[in-house]
Design an enzyme around this catalytic site. Structure first.
Site, PDB file in Angstrom:
ATOM      1  N   SER A 102       0.836  -1.191   0.000  1.00 29.47           N
ATOM      2  CA  SER A 102       0.000   0.000   0.000  1.00 29.47           C
ATOM      3  C   SER A 102       0.873   1.243   0.000  1.00 29.47           C
ATOM      4  O   SER A 102       2.005   1.225   0.485  1.00 29.47           O
ATOM      5  CB  SER A 102      -0.917   0.004   1.234  1.00 29.47           C
ATOM      6  OG  SER A 102      -1.819   1.083   1.187  1.00 29.47           O
ATOM      7  N   ASP A 103       0.324   2.321  -0.538  1.00 29.44           N
ATOM      8  CA  ASP A 103       1.031   3.596  -0.502  1.00 29.44           C
ATOM      9  C   ASP A 103       0.013   4.718  -0.374  1.00 29.44           C
ATOM     10  O   ASP A 103      -1.064   4.661  -0.969  1.00 29.44           O
ATOM     11  CB  ASP A 103       1.872   3.804  -1.767  1.00 29.44           C
ATOM     12  CG  ASP A 103       2.794   5.001  -1.614  1.00 29.44           C
ATOM     13  OD1 ASP A 103       3.792   4.877  -0.876  1.00 29.44           O
ATOM     14  OD2 ASP A 103       2.506   6.063  -2.188  1.00 29.44           O
ATOM     15  N   THR A 104       0.379   5.724   0.415  1.00 30.16           N
ATOM     16  CA  THR A 104      -0.495   6.876   0.643  1.00 30.16           C
ATOM     17  C   THR A 104       0.267   8.155   0.313  1.00 30.16           C
ATOM     18  O   THR A 104       1.423   8.306   0.710  1.00 30.16           O
ATOM     19  CB  THR A 104      -0.952   6.930   2.111  1.00 30.16           C
ATOM     20  OG1 THR A 104      -1.667   5.737   2.427  1.00 30.16           O
ATOM     21  CG2 THR A 104      -1.850   8.139   2.370  1.00 30.16           C
ATOM     22  N   ALA A 126      -3.381   3.718  -2.420  1.00 27.02           N
ATOM     23  CA  ALA A 126      -3.547   2.555  -3.294  1.00 27.02           C
ATOM     24  C   ALA A 126      -3.267   1.299  -2.493  1.00 27.02           C
ATOM     25  O   ALA A 126      -2.418   1.289  -1.593  1.00 27.02           O
ATOM     26  CB  ALA A 126      -2.601   2.634  -4.483  1.00 27.02           C
TER      27      ALA A 126
END
Length: 196
Positions: free
Chosen positions: A69-71, A106
């Site tokens: 995940s990436d923010t 994501a």
């Protein structure tokens, strides 16, 4: 076995909150945005790269499902990742003060057989901050490992006037969408036995 390709304590807490059993497989990748890359494509690429890197590092990749995940925070069409310094954090917080921005997260879930990537956007509106408040917040140390230089689930909660969309997305993992994705990979939520 299900793995989380992240060292983020917030993502661990969120997965635990919905009763998902997992092991940690944190990875370190280059998070530099590519030229002309928009926010959605950026976070989706990083989430997938994290999951792929973690899967490739495992001893049992045939049996594994991995979540990456990436923010990122987006304001004025600029991607704001974690600050490089206190001065960088101050610049970001000054830009966010009194303004609306978007938080994109994501989530990529992969196995050797399949991969799915989704992204979620939440609008966040900051109240107007004084320079004293910004300096005091930076002094807590909280901004330094957060995309956009703030944590809505921590001390930074008082900086936010309101949001439109998923709160857990701003924290770092949109739970409704993540749970649906995990179900597609036969990963149980609300499991009685949890591990981290």
């Amino acid at each position: 076995m299900f793995y989380l390709a992240s060292a983020s304590p917030r993502r661990r807490e969120l997965l635990t909150q919905i009763g998902v059993q997992f092991k940690l497989a944190p990875v370190d990748i280059d998070e530099t945005p590519q030229p002309g890359e928009d926010a959605k494509r950026y976070v989706e690429r990083l989430a997938l790269e994290k999951a792929q890197t973690a899967l490739a590092s495992l001893n049992d990749p045939e049996e594994a499902v991995v979540l990456g995940s990436d923010t990122s925070v987006i304001i004025d069409n600029q991607i704001r990742t974690k600050p490089h310094s206190a001065a960088d954090a101050k610049r970001m917080l000054q830009q966010l003060s009194g303004n609306r921005h978007q938080v994109f997260t994501a989530v990529a879930v992969i196995s050797q057989q399949q991969q799915k990537v989704i992204s979620v956007a939440t609008d966040v509106v900051f109240r107007t901050l004084s320079e004293t408040e910004i300096d005091a917040y930076i002094a807590t140390g909280e901004p330094m490992d957060k995309a956009g230089s703030y944590g809505i689930q921590g001390k930074g909660a008082i900086l936010v006037d309101h949001i439109h969309g998923s709160y857990s997305n701003v924290v770092g993992l949109p739970l409704t969408e993540t749970a649906a994705l995990l179900t597609e990979f036969s990963i149980k939520v609300w499991s009685e036995d949890q591990q981290g």
